[in-house]
Design a protein around this motif. Structure first.
Motif, PDB file in Angstrom:
ATOM      1  N   ARG A  37       0.866  -1.175   0.000  1.00 43.82           N
ATOM      2  CA  ARG A  37       0.000   0.000   0.000  1.00 43.82           C
ATOM      3  C   ARG A  37       0.908   1.231   0.000  1.00 43.82           C
ATOM      4  N   GLN A  38       0.524   2.242  -0.785  1.00 43.96           N
ATOM      5  CA  GLN A  38       1.274   3.485  -0.801  1.00 43.96           C
ATOM      6  C   GLN A  38       0.317   4.650  -0.651  1.00 43.96           C
ATOM      7  N   ASP A  39       0.495   5.416   0.421  1.00 45.13           N
ATOM      8  CA  ASP A  39      -0.286   6.633   0.624  1.00 45.13           C
ATOM      9  C   ASP A  39       0.413   7.789  -0.082  1.00 45.13           C
ATOM     10  N   PRO A  40      -0.326   8.819  -0.476  1.00 46.55           N
ATOM     11  CA  PRO A  40       0.267   9.930  -1.229  1.00 46.55           C
ATOM     12  C   PRO A  40       1.493  10.506  -0.538  1.00 46.55           C
ATOM     13  N   GLY A  41       2.586  10.614  -1.262  1.00 49.00           N
ATOM     14  CA  GLY A  41       3.806  11.194  -0.725  1.00 49.00           C
ATOM     15  C   GLY A  41       4.531  10.334   0.282  1.00 49.00           C
ATOM     16  N   LYS A  42       4.132   9.087   0.385  1.00 51.95           N
ATOM     17  CA  LYS A  42       4.743   8.192   1.376  1.00 51.95           C
ATOM     18  C   LYS A  42       5.440   7.017   0.690  1.00 51.95           C
ATOM     19  N   GLY A  43       6.142   6.239   1.511  1.00 50.83           N
ATOM     20  CA  GLY A  43       6.769   5.029   1.012  1.00 50.83           C
ATOM     21  C   GLY A  43       5.764   3.899   0.914  1.00 50.83           C
ATOM     22  N   LEU A  44       6.275   2.700   0.749  1.00 48.88           N
ATOM     23  CA  LEU A  44       5.426   1.522   0.599  1.00 48.88           C
ATOM     24  C   LEU A  44       5.283   0.793   1.923  1.00 48.88           C
ATOM     25  N   THR A  45       4.078   0.365   2.214  1.00 44.99           N
ATOM     26  CA  THR A  45       3.817  -0.454   3.387  1.00 44.99           C
ATOM     27  C   THR A  45       3.454  -1.852   2.919  1.00 44.99           C
ATOM     28  N   SER A  46       4.197  -2.842   3.383  1.00 44.87           N
ATOM     29  CA  SER A  46       3.921  -4.222   2.996  1.00 44.87           C
ATOM     30  C   SER A  46       2.624  -4.692   3.646  1.00 44.87           C
ATOM     31  N   LEU A  47       1.744  -5.279   2.844  1.00 52.53           N
ATOM     32  CA  LEU A  47       0.455  -5.771   3.347  1.00 52.53           C
ATOM     33  C   LEU A  47       0.472  -7.284   3.519  1.00 52.53           C
ATOM     34  N   LEU A  48       0.820  -7.980   2.453  1.00 48.93           N
ATOM     35  CA  LEU A  48       0.799  -9.436   2.466  1.00 48.93           C
ATOM     36  C   LEU A  48       1.893  -9.957   1.559  1.00 48.93           C
ATOM     37  N   LEU A  49       2.477 -11.059   1.961  1.00 50.79           N
ATOM     38  CA  LEU A  49       3.488 -11.753   1.160  1.00 50.79           C
ATOM     39  C   LEU A  49       3.008 -13.176   0.956  1.00 50.79           C
ATOM     40  N   ILE A  50       2.938 -13.616  -0.288  1.00 49.21           N
ATOM     41  CA  ILE A  50       2.526 -14.983  -0.591  1.00 49.21           C
ATOM     42  C   ILE A  50       3.698 -15.696  -1.242  1.00 49.21           C
ATOM     43  N   GLN A  51       4.117 -16.795  -0.642  1.00 47.97           N
ATOM     44  CA  GLN A  51       5.167 -17.602  -1.240  1.00 47.97           C
ATOM     45  C   GLN A  51       4.585 -18.361  -2.434  1.00 47.97           C
ATOM     46  N   SER A  52       5.452 -18.783  -3.340  1.00 45.67           N
ATOM     47  CA  SER A  52       4.984 -19.435  -4.564  1.00 45.67           C
ATOM     48  C   SER A  52       4.244 -20.737  -4.278  1.00 45.67           C
ATOM     49  N   SER A  53       4.516 -21.346  -3.118  1.00 49.21           N
ATOM     50  CA  SER A  53       3.874 -22.612  -2.769  1.00 49.21           C
ATOM     51  C   SER A  53       2.517 -22.407  -2.091  1.00 49.21           C
ATOM     52  N   GLN A  54       2.183 -21.165  -1.785  1.00 57.98           N
ATOM     53  CA  GLN A  54       0.942 -20.869  -1.078  1.00 57.98           C
ATOM     54  C   GLN A  54      -0.156 -20.451  -2.055  1.00 57.98           C
ATOM     55  N   ARG A  55      -1.400 -20.597  -1.610  1.00 64.90           N
ATOM     56  CA  ARG A  55      -2.537 -20.188  -2.440  1.00 64.90           C
ATOM     57  C   ARG A  55      -3.142 -18.878  -1.953  1.00 64.90           C
ATOM     58  N   GLU A  56      -3.039 -18.620  -0.646  1.00 65.53           N
ATOM     59  CA  GLU A  56      -3.577 -17.363  -0.143  1.00 65.53           C
ATOM     60  C   GLU A  56      -2.971 -16.998   1.199  1.00 65.53           C
ATOM     61  N   GLN A  57      -3.132 -15.717   1.525  1.00 69.97           N
ATOM     62  CA  GLN A  57      -2.713 -15.181   2.810  1.00 69.97           C
ATOM     63  C   GLN A  57      -3.784 -14.200   3.260  1.00 69.97           C
ATOM     64  N   THR A  58      -3.982 -14.150   4.564  1.00 74.61           N
ATOM     65  CA  THR A  58      -5.018 -13.277   5.118  1.00 74.61           C
ATOM     66  C   THR A  58      -4.431 -12.431   6.234  1.00 74.61           C
ATOM     67  N   SER A  59      -4.866 -11.178   6.282  1.00 74.03           N
ATOM     68  CA  SER A  59      -4.507 -10.288   7.376  1.00 74.03           C
ATOM     69  C   SER A  59      -5.679  -9.340   7.606  1.00 74.03           C
ATOM     70  N   GLY A  60      -6.395  -9.584   8.679  1.00 76.48           N
ATOM     71  CA  GLY A  60      -7.548  -8.733   8.984  1.00 76.48           C
ATOM     72  C   GLY A  60      -8.585  -8.785   7.883  1.00 76.48           C
ATOM     73  N   ARG A  61      -8.892  -7.612   7.329  1.00 80.84           N
ATOM     74  CA  ARG A  61      -9.905  -7.543   6.265  1.00 80.84           C
ATOM     75  C   ARG A  61      -9.321  -7.809   4.875  1.00 80.84           C
ATOM     76  N   LEU A  62      -8.052  -8.122   4.828  1.00 79.31           N
ATOM     77  CA  LEU A  62      -7.384  -8.344   3.549  1.00 79.31           C
ATOM     78  C   LEU A  62      -7.146  -9.832   3.316  1.00 79.31           C
ATOM     79  N   ASN A  63      -7.388 -10.237   2.079  1.00 78.13           N
ATOM     80  CA  ASN A  63      -7.087 -11.605   1.681  1.00 78.13           C
ATOM     81  C   ASN A  63      -6.467 -11.565   0.296  1.00 78.13           C
TER      82      ASN A  63
END
Lengths: 115, 113
Positions: A37-63
């Protein structure tokens, strides 16, 4: 050469709506995929990382899901809030040995959640 | 510090001048990356440092760009004889181990007049 495409480029939704952001990549030989996620004028915030062997990742309201064989990932945001308004970027890391640390980014989806 | 820090946050310079951009990675992170985010171009990889290994400079756009990392920690990206097309946001990231997720700093917005 890996190419990452994000659709749509911009999205505007009313508060409370569930939404899906799409990311596609041309070379399925990836090590992992990361959503930021990138807010205006800001850097990047990592939300989710999915490894190639995975099908999904969840964090709160994000999938985030990954279908490596078809070269697609989706980021699902449930019950969107105005604070979710930002640019969402996906990036893939190549698989294999050697220099597999260079992320290739899409151009992002600009999300606006209206109160 | 708690995260990756970069300085300055904004830099305005005149065409032809040299600039230095600084990155402080997360303590203990051995891998450090520089990326550039240009309007309409997206994010592009510039250079990668890992420990004491020779850096991967394959993403640097020209020989006016150089970077160093002292003591395996702080990194400086130098742009000589700046051009207007160098105007962009320069982002630094770090990770440990190198295969783990990358954490980004807030970036330096460079404007070349």
């Amino acid at each position: 050469k890996q190419e990452v495409t994000q659709i749509p480029a911009a999205l505007s939704v009313p508060e409370g709506e569930n939404l899906v952001l799409n990311c596609s990549f041309t070379d399925s030989a990836i090590y992992n995929l990361q959503w930021f996620r990138q807010d205006p004028g800001k850097g990047l915030t990592s939300l989710l990382l999915i490894q190639s062997s995975q099908r999904e990742q969840t964090s709160g309201r994000l999938n985030a899901s990954l279908d490596k064989s078809s070269g697609r990932s989706t980021l699902y945001i449930a019950a969107s809030q105005p604070g979710d308004s930002a640019t969402y970027l996906c990036a893939v890391r190549p698989g294999g040995g050697g220099s597999n640390y260079k992320l290739t980014f899409g151009k992002g989806t600009l999300l606006t959640v209206n109160p | 510090g708690a995260g990756v820090s970069q300085s300055p946050s904004n830099k305005v310079t005149e065409k032809g001048k040299d600039v230095e951009l600084r990155c402080d990675p997360i303590s203990g992170h051995t891998a450090l990356y520089w990326y550039r985010q240009s309007l309409g171009q997206g994010l592009e990889f510039l250079i990668y440092f890992q420990g004491n290994s020779a850096p991967d400079k394959s993403g640097l756009p020209s020989d006016r760009f150089s970077a160093e990392r002292t003591g395996g920690s702080v990194s400086t990206l130098t742009i000589q004889r700046t051009q207007q097309e160098d105007s962009a946001v320069y982002l630094c990231a770090s990770s440990f181990p190198p295969s783990a997720e990358q954490f980004f700093g807030p970036g330096t917005r460079l404007t070349v007049l």
